[in-house]
Scaffold this active site. Structure first.
Site, PDB file in Angstrom:
ATOM      1  N   GLY A   4     -26.287  16.099  22.831  1.00  0.00           N
ATOM      2  CA  GLY A   4     -26.099  16.212  21.377  1.00  0.00           C
ATOM      3  C   GLY A   4     -26.438  17.599  20.853  1.00  0.00           C
ATOM      4  O   GLY A   4     -26.791  18.508  21.614  1.00  0.00           O
TER       5      GLY A   4
ATOM      6  N   VAL B 217     -29.004  18.643  18.939  1.00  0.00           N
ATOM      7  CA  VAL B 217     -30.396  19.064  19.138  1.00  0.00           C
ATOM      8  C   VAL B 217     -30.685  19.212  20.633  1.00  0.00           C
ATOM      9  O   VAL B 217     -31.363  20.148  21.070  1.00  0.00           O
ATOM     10  CB  VAL B 217     -31.371  18.075  18.459  1.00  0.00           C
ATOM     11  CG1 VAL B 217     -32.812  18.493  18.704  1.00  0.00           C
ATOM     12  CG2 VAL B 217     -31.106  18.000  16.957  1.00  0.00           C
TER      13      VAL B 217
ATOM     14  N   SER C 248     -21.981   9.180  28.928  1.00  0.00           N
ATOM     15  CA  SER C 248     -22.104  10.465  29.636  1.00  0.00           C
ATOM     16  C   SER C 248     -22.698  10.317  31.029  1.00  0.00           C
ATOM     17  O   SER C 248     -22.520  11.202  31.881  1.00  0.00           O
ATOM     18  CB  SER C 248     -23.015  11.404  28.836  1.00  0.00           C
ATOM     19  OG  SER C 248     -22.515  11.585  27.542  1.00  0.00           O
TER      20      SER C 248
ATOM     21  N   CYS D  63     -36.782  18.568   9.339  1.00  0.00           N
ATOM     22  CA  CYS D  63     -36.394  19.987   9.241  1.00  0.00           C
ATOM     23  C   CYS D  63     -36.521  20.544   7.815  1.00  0.00           C
ATOM     24  O   CYS D  63     -36.834  21.715   7.635  1.00  0.00           O
ATOM     25  CB  CYS D  63     -34.971  20.172   9.742  1.00  0.00           C
ATOM     26  SG  CYS D  63     -33.823  18.944   9.105  1.00  0.00           S
TER      27      CYS D  63
ATOM     28  N   GLN E 146     -29.271  22.258   2.232  1.00  0.00           N
ATOM     29  CA  GLN E 146     -29.373  22.034   3.668  1.00  0.00           C
ATOM     30  C   GLN E 146     -28.067  22.255   4.429  1.00  0.00           C
ATOM     31  O   GLN E 146     -26.989  21.842   3.998  1.00  0.00           O
ATOM     32  CB  GLN E 146     -29.894  20.616   3.921  1.00  0.00           C
ATOM     33  CG  GLN E 146     -31.255  20.399   3.257  1.00  0.00           C
ATOM     34  CD  GLN E 146     -32.024  19.195   3.750  1.00  0.00           C
ATOM     35  OE1 GLN E 146     -32.984  18.804   3.118  1.00  0.00           O
ATOM     36  NE2 GLN E 146     -31.637  18.622   4.865  1.00  0.00           N
TER      37      GLN E 146
ATOM     38  N   SER F 270     -25.500  21.697  10.200  1.00  0.00           N
ATOM     39  CA  SER F 270     -25.990  21.412  11.562  1.00  0.00           C
ATOM     40  C   SER F 270     -27.128  20.400  11.519  1.00  0.00           C
ATOM     41  O   SER F 270     -27.419  19.752  12.521  1.00  0.00           O
ATOM     42  CB  SER F 270     -26.437  22.689  12.272  1.00  0.00           C
ATOM     43  OG  SER F 270     -27.457  23.323  11.538  1.00  0.00           O
TER      44      SER F 270
ATOM     45  N   GLU G 184     -33.370  11.691   3.132  1.00  0.00           N
ATOM     46  CA  GLU G 184     -33.987  13.015   3.240  1.00  0.00           C
ATOM     47  C   GLU G 184     -35.008  13.289   2.131  1.00  0.00           C
ATOM     48  O   GLU G 184     -36.011  13.960   2.359  1.00  0.00           O
ATOM     49  CB  GLU G 184     -32.863  14.056   3.195  1.00  0.00           C
ATOM     50  CG  GLU G 184     -33.224  15.385   3.796  1.00  0.00           C
ATOM     51  CD  GLU G 184     -33.273  15.396   5.302  1.00  0.00           C
ATOM     52  OE1 GLU G 184     -33.060  14.346   5.943  1.00  0.00           O
ATOM     53  OE2 GLU G 184     -33.554  16.470   5.857  1.00  0.00           O
TER      54      GLU G 184
ATOM     55  N   ARG H 256     -26.523  18.926   0.449  1.00  0.00           N
ATOM     56  CA  ARG H 256     -25.818  19.506   1.605  1.00  0.00           C
ATOM     57  C   ARG H 256     -24.909  20.619   1.123  1.00  0.00           C
ATOM     58  O   ARG H 256     -24.139  20.423   0.157  1.00  0.00           O
ATOM     59  CB  ARG H 256     -24.989  18.400   2.284  1.00  0.00           C
ATOM     60  CG  ARG H 256     -24.404  18.828   3.589  1.00  0.00           C
ATOM     61  CD  ARG H 256     -25.421  18.957   4.692  1.00  0.00           C
ATOM     62  NE  ARG H 256     -25.872  17.660   5.190  1.00  0.00           N
ATOM     63  CZ  ARG H 256     -26.914  17.497   5.996  1.00  0.00           C
ATOM     64  NH1 ARG H 256     -27.640  18.528   6.387  1.00  0.00           N
ATOM     65  NH2 ARG H 256     -27.262  16.291   6.406  1.00  0.00           N
TER      66      ARG H 256
ATOM     67  N   HIS I 267     -31.904  25.978   6.304  1.00  0.00           N
ATOM     68  CA  HIS I 267     -32.210  25.208   5.101  1.00  0.00           C
ATOM     69  C   HIS I 267     -32.974  26.119   4.130  1.00  0.00           C
ATOM     70  O   HIS I 267     -34.018  26.678   4.478  1.00  0.00           O
ATOM     71  CB  HIS I 267     -33.095  24.003   5.436  1.00  0.00           C
ATOM     72  CG  HIS I 267     -32.400  22.895   6.178  1.00  0.00           C
ATOM     73  ND1 HIS I 267     -31.054  22.878   6.441  1.00  0.00           N
ATOM     74  CD2 HIS I 267     -32.907  21.748   6.711  1.00  0.00           C
ATOM     75  CE1 HIS I 267     -30.747  21.762   7.102  1.00  0.00           C
ATOM     76  NE2 HIS I 267     -31.863  21.062   7.278  1.00  0.00           N
TER      77      HIS I 267
HETATM   78  N1  LIG Z   1     -29.391  18.113  13.914  1.00  0.00           N
HETATM   79  C1  LIG Z   1     -30.587  18.376  13.385  1.00  0.00           C
HETATM   80  O1  LIG Z   1     -30.843  19.466  12.842  1.00  0.00           O
HETATM   81  C2  LIG Z   1     -31.700  17.367  13.469  1.00  0.00           C
HETATM   82  C3  LIG Z   1     -32.949  17.729  12.965  1.00  0.00           C
HETATM   83  C4  LIG Z   1     -34.010  16.838  13.058  1.00  0.00           C
HETATM   84  C5  LIG Z   1     -33.803  15.602  13.638  1.00  0.00           C
HETATM   85  N2  LIG Z   1     -32.572  15.246  14.107  1.00  0.00           N
HETATM   86  C6  LIG Z   1     -32.479  13.938  14.773  1.00  0.00           C
HETATM   87  O2  LIG Z   1     -32.342  14.162  16.184  1.00  0.00           O
HETATM   88  C7  LIG Z   1     -31.546  13.147  16.772  1.00  0.00           C
HETATM   89  C8  LIG Z   1     -30.361  13.799  17.485  1.00  0.00           C
HETATM   90  O3  LIG Z   1     -29.595  14.488  16.513  1.00  0.00           O
HETATM   91  P1  LIG Z   1     -28.276  15.289  16.913  1.00  0.00           P
HETATM   92  O4  LIG Z   1     -27.858  15.977  15.678  1.00  0.00           O
HETATM   93  O5  LIG Z   1     -28.514  16.085  18.151  1.00  0.00           O
HETATM   94  O6  LIG Z   1     -27.265  14.050  17.263  1.00  0.00           O
HETATM   95  P2  LIG Z   1     -25.954  14.057  18.152  1.00  0.00           P
HETATM   96  O7  LIG Z   1     -25.374  15.423  18.248  1.00  0.00           O
HETATM   97  O8  LIG Z   1     -25.114  12.948  17.663  1.00  0.00           O
HETATM   98  O9  LIG Z   1     -26.485  13.664  19.636  1.00  0.00           O
HETATM   99  C9  LIG Z   1     -26.948  12.387  19.937  1.00  0.00           C
HETATM  100  C10 LIG Z   1     -27.443  12.295  21.385  1.00  0.00           C
HETATM  101  O10 LIG Z   1     -27.950  10.961  21.589  1.00  0.00           O
HETATM  102  C11 LIG Z   1     -27.203  10.337  22.644  1.00  0.00           C
HETATM  103  N3  LIG Z   1     -26.995   8.922  22.321  1.00  0.00           N
HETATM  104  C12 LIG Z   1     -26.274   8.410  21.291  1.00  0.00           C
HETATM  105  N4  LIG Z   1     -26.301   7.059  21.350  1.00  0.00           N
HETATM  106  C13 LIG Z   1     -27.031   6.715  22.440  1.00  0.00           C
HETATM  107  C14 LIG Z   1     -27.409   5.485  23.030  1.00  0.00           C
HETATM  108  N5  LIG Z   1     -27.044   4.318  22.519  1.00  0.00           N
HETATM  109  N6  LIG Z   1     -28.184   5.524  24.148  1.00  0.00           N
HETATM  110  C15 LIG Z   1     -28.580   6.700  24.670  1.00  0.00           C
HETATM  111  N7  LIG Z   1     -28.252   7.914  24.161  1.00  0.00           N
HETATM  112  C16 LIG Z   1     -27.484   7.910  23.051  1.00  0.00           C
HETATM  113  C17 LIG Z   1     -25.886  11.078  22.720  1.00  0.00           C
HETATM  114  O11 LIG Z   1     -25.339  10.933  24.027  1.00  0.00           O
HETATM  115  P3  LIG Z   1     -23.732  10.931  24.286  1.00  0.00           P
HETATM  116  O12 LIG Z   1     -23.298  12.363  24.232  1.00  0.00           O
HETATM  117  O13 LIG Z   1     -23.620  10.364  25.665  1.00  0.00           O
HETATM  118  O14 LIG Z   1     -23.103  10.093  23.230  1.00  0.00           O
HETATM  119  C18 LIG Z   1     -26.360  12.508  22.435  1.00  0.00           C
HETATM  120  O15 LIG Z   1     -26.946  13.065  23.583  1.00  0.00           O
HETATM  121  C19 LIG Z   1     -31.136  12.209  15.634  1.00  0.00           C
HETATM  122  O16 LIG Z   1     -32.027  11.112  15.606  1.00  0.00           O
HETATM  123  C20 LIG Z   1     -31.291  13.083  14.400  1.00  0.00           C
HETATM  124  O17 LIG Z   1     -31.559  12.293  13.259  1.00  0.00           O
HETATM  125  C21 LIG Z   1     -31.525  16.113  14.063  1.00  0.00           C
END
Ligand SMILES: NC(=O)c1ccc[n+]([C@@H]2O[C@H](COP(=O)([O-])OP(=O)(O)OC[C@H]3O[C@@H](n4cnc5c(N)ncnc54)[C@H](OP(=O)(O)O)[C@@H]3O)[C@@H](O)[C@H]2O)c1
Length: 361
Positions: free
Chosen positions: A14, A16, A41, A158, A184, A187, A210, A244, A251
Site C-alpha cells: 500500500g 504507507v 498479493s 498525520c 490535507q 496521499s 479526522e 481535503r 498537511h
Molecule cells: N496514507 C496515509 O497518509 C496514512 C496516514 C496514517 C494512517 N494511514 C492508515 O494506514 C493504513 C494503510 O493506509 P494506505 O494509505 O497505505 O492504504 P492502501 O494503499 O490501501 O494499502 C493497504 C494495504 O493493506 C493491505 N490489505 C488490504 N486489505 C487487506 C486484508 N484484508 N488483509 C491483509 N492485508 C490487506 C493491502 O494489500 P493488497 O495490496 O494485497 O491489497 C495493502 O498492502 C490505513 O489503515 C490508513 O488508514 C494512512
C-alpha cells in the site's frame, strides 16, 4: 551495530507500506526481510504484487523486488522471519486490533501506523520528541498480553503533526483553547491525482473521522501514566475542521491559540527553535536535527518548497502573529506520509530499539 534487526512490513504493497520500504532502504539498524499484504498479493514477488501501483518518486529498492509477498493473516509464518513488524494494513478496525495483538502474542513487537489501538489504554501512542516516556506503559501491556517481548506501540494521526509539536513547545505558557483548520493532502487517503482525478482543482470539506482524531489525539500525547494506563490531559481544548485540498503530499494547519500566561511573539519563536527531544539527544538515524523551524517570510511555509524539510521529518512553522480574538495565530506544515505516517513510525522504532524495547529474537 553488527547485525541489523529483521523487520516485516504488514501492508507492504500500500501507500504507507511503500513509504516504509523506501525509508528503510539502506537503514543502518533495520533490514526488511518480510513483506506481507492481502491474499490477493500473497505468493507474488513484491515487484509483481505492486505492479503499476508504485507511488513513490524514487525507484523501488532492488532489495525488496524479489521478496515473495506473504499473507498478513499467516501470523506465525510471518513472525518467524522477523524481529519486529511495522503495520500499515488497511482492514476493519476490529480486524486490525486482532491481528496486531496476534503478532504481539508471538513475541513480535508491532509498531503501527494504524488508528485501531490508539485508544487502547495500555498502548503507547508516541511522537518521540513529545512523549517517549509513554513507552513505559509497555510493561503493563505485556502483563495483560502475557508476553515477554511482544507489544504494540502506535503513532498518532498525520494531521496533528502540524500543530501538536508546536503546542508542546509552548507548554509553559499554558495554551488552553485552540482552533485548528487542516488542509490535507490526497496521499493521506492513500491516493495520487491519477487515482483521484476528482481532486484536481477541487476541495472537499470532509475527511471521515479526522476531526475527532485531530481534536482528541493531542490530549493523549500530553497525558500521564496512572495505574498502568495512559490518562489523557484535559487541556488545551481543541476544535478542528479538516479539509481535503488538491495537494499530493503535505498537511498544512492554520491555528489560533489562547494562553493563560501570555507570551511575546519573540518568546514563542525562541521556544520553537530551541525545542529538542530524545531523538535529537540520542542522534537517532531518522531524527531531524532541527525538529521545528520557524520561517520568517510572510509566504512560508509552502507545500511545494517546504514539505521535504529534514527529509520530511521536520515541521515548518510561519506567520506567528497576534490575533484580535485569540492571543496568537500561526501556520504549520508537515509531511503526512513521512513524519505523519511511516517516518514517524520508523522514529518510534528507533527510539524503542535505543531504549532496549526491541531486540533481536
Ligand atoms: N496514507 C496515509 O497518509 C496514512 C496516514 C496514517 C494512517 N494511514 C492508515 O494506514 C493504513 C494503510 O493506509 P494506505 O494509505 O497505505 O492504504 P492502501 O494503499 O490501501 O494499502 C493497504 C494495504 O493493506 C493491505 N490489505 C488490504 N486489505 C487487506 C486484508 N484484508 N488483509 C491483509 N492485508 C490487506 C493491502 O494489500 P493488497 O495490496 O494485497 O491489497 C495493502 O498492502 C490505513 O489503515 C490508513 O488508514 C494512512
Amino acid at each position: 551495530m553488527s547485525q541489523k534487526l529483521r523487520v516485516g512490513i504488514l501492508g507492504a504493497t500500500g501507500m504507507v507500506g511503500q513509504r516504509f520500504i523506501s525509508l528503510l532502504e539502506n537503514h543502518p539498524w533495520f533490514e526488511v526481510t518480510v513483506v506481507a499484504a492481502s491474499a490477493r498479493s500473497a505468493g507474488k514477488t513484491y515487484e509483481e504484487a505492486v505492479g503499476g501501483r508504485w507511488k513513490m518518486t524514487t525507484p523501488m529498492p532492488e532489495g525488496v523486488k524479489k521478496l515473495v509477498v506473504m499473507n498478513v493473516n499467516e501470523v506465525e509464518a510471518v513472525a518467524a522471519g522477523v524481529d519486529f513488524v511495522f503495520s500499515a494494513v488497511d482492514m476493519s478496525k476490529d480486524e486490525i486490533k486482532a491481528i496486531e495483538e496476534a503478532y504481539a502474542k508471538t513475541e513480535t513487537p508491532v509498531v503501527s501506523n494504524n488508528s485501531a489501538h490508539r485508544w487502547t489504554p495500555d498502548v503507547p501512542m508516541v511522537v518521540p520528541e513529545i512523549n517517549p516516556q509513554h513507552f513505559e506503559v509497555i510493561k503493563y501491556q505485556k502483563q495483560r498480553l502475557g508476553t515477554t517481548r511482544g507489544f504494540i506501540a502506535v503513532k498518532p494521526n498525520c494531521s496533528i503533526q502540524s500543530y501538536a509539536p508546536v503546542l508542546t513547545a509552548w507548554k509553559e505558557f499554558e495554551p488552553y483553547e485552540v482552533v485548528a483548520t487542516t488542509y490535507q493532502a490526497i496521499s493521506g487517503a492513500g491516493k495520487t491525482f491519477k487515482d483521484w482525478p476528482e481532486m484536481v482543482e477541487n476541495i472537499i470539506p470532509y475527511i471521515g473521522g479526522e476531526e475527532e482524531k485531530s481534536e482528541k489525539e493531542p490530549l493523549r500525547l500530553w497525558g500521564e501514566i496512572k495505574n498502568g494506563v495512559i490518562e489523557p490531559a484535559q487541556e488545551p481544548k481543541i476544535t478542528c475542521q479538516c479539509i481535503r485540498v488538491p495537494v499530493l503530499n503535505g498537511h498544512t494547519a492554520a491555528v489560533f491559540v489562547k494562553f493563560r500566561k501570555k507570551p511575546t511573539r519573540e518568546q514563542l519563536i525562541e521556544k520553537l527553535e530551541s525545542f529538542r527531544g530524545v531523538p535529537q539527544e540520542l542522534d537517532l538515524p531518522s531524527a531531524p536535527k532541527q525538529f521545528i523551524r520557524y520561517m520568517t517570510e510572510d509566504n512560508r511555509p509552502q507545500v511545494q518548497l517546504d514539505v521535504d524539510y529534514e527529509n520530511g521529518m521536520g515541521v515548518s512553522i510561519g506567520r506567528i502573529r497576534e490575533d484580535s480574538i485569540y492571543d496568537f495565530k500561526f501556520v504549520g506544515l508537515s509531511h503526512n506520509t513521512v513524519r505523519g505516517a511511516a517516518g514517524g513510525a520508523v522514529l518510534c522504532a528507533e527510539t524503542l530499539k535505543a531504549q532496549g524495547y526491541i531486540q533481536p529474537k
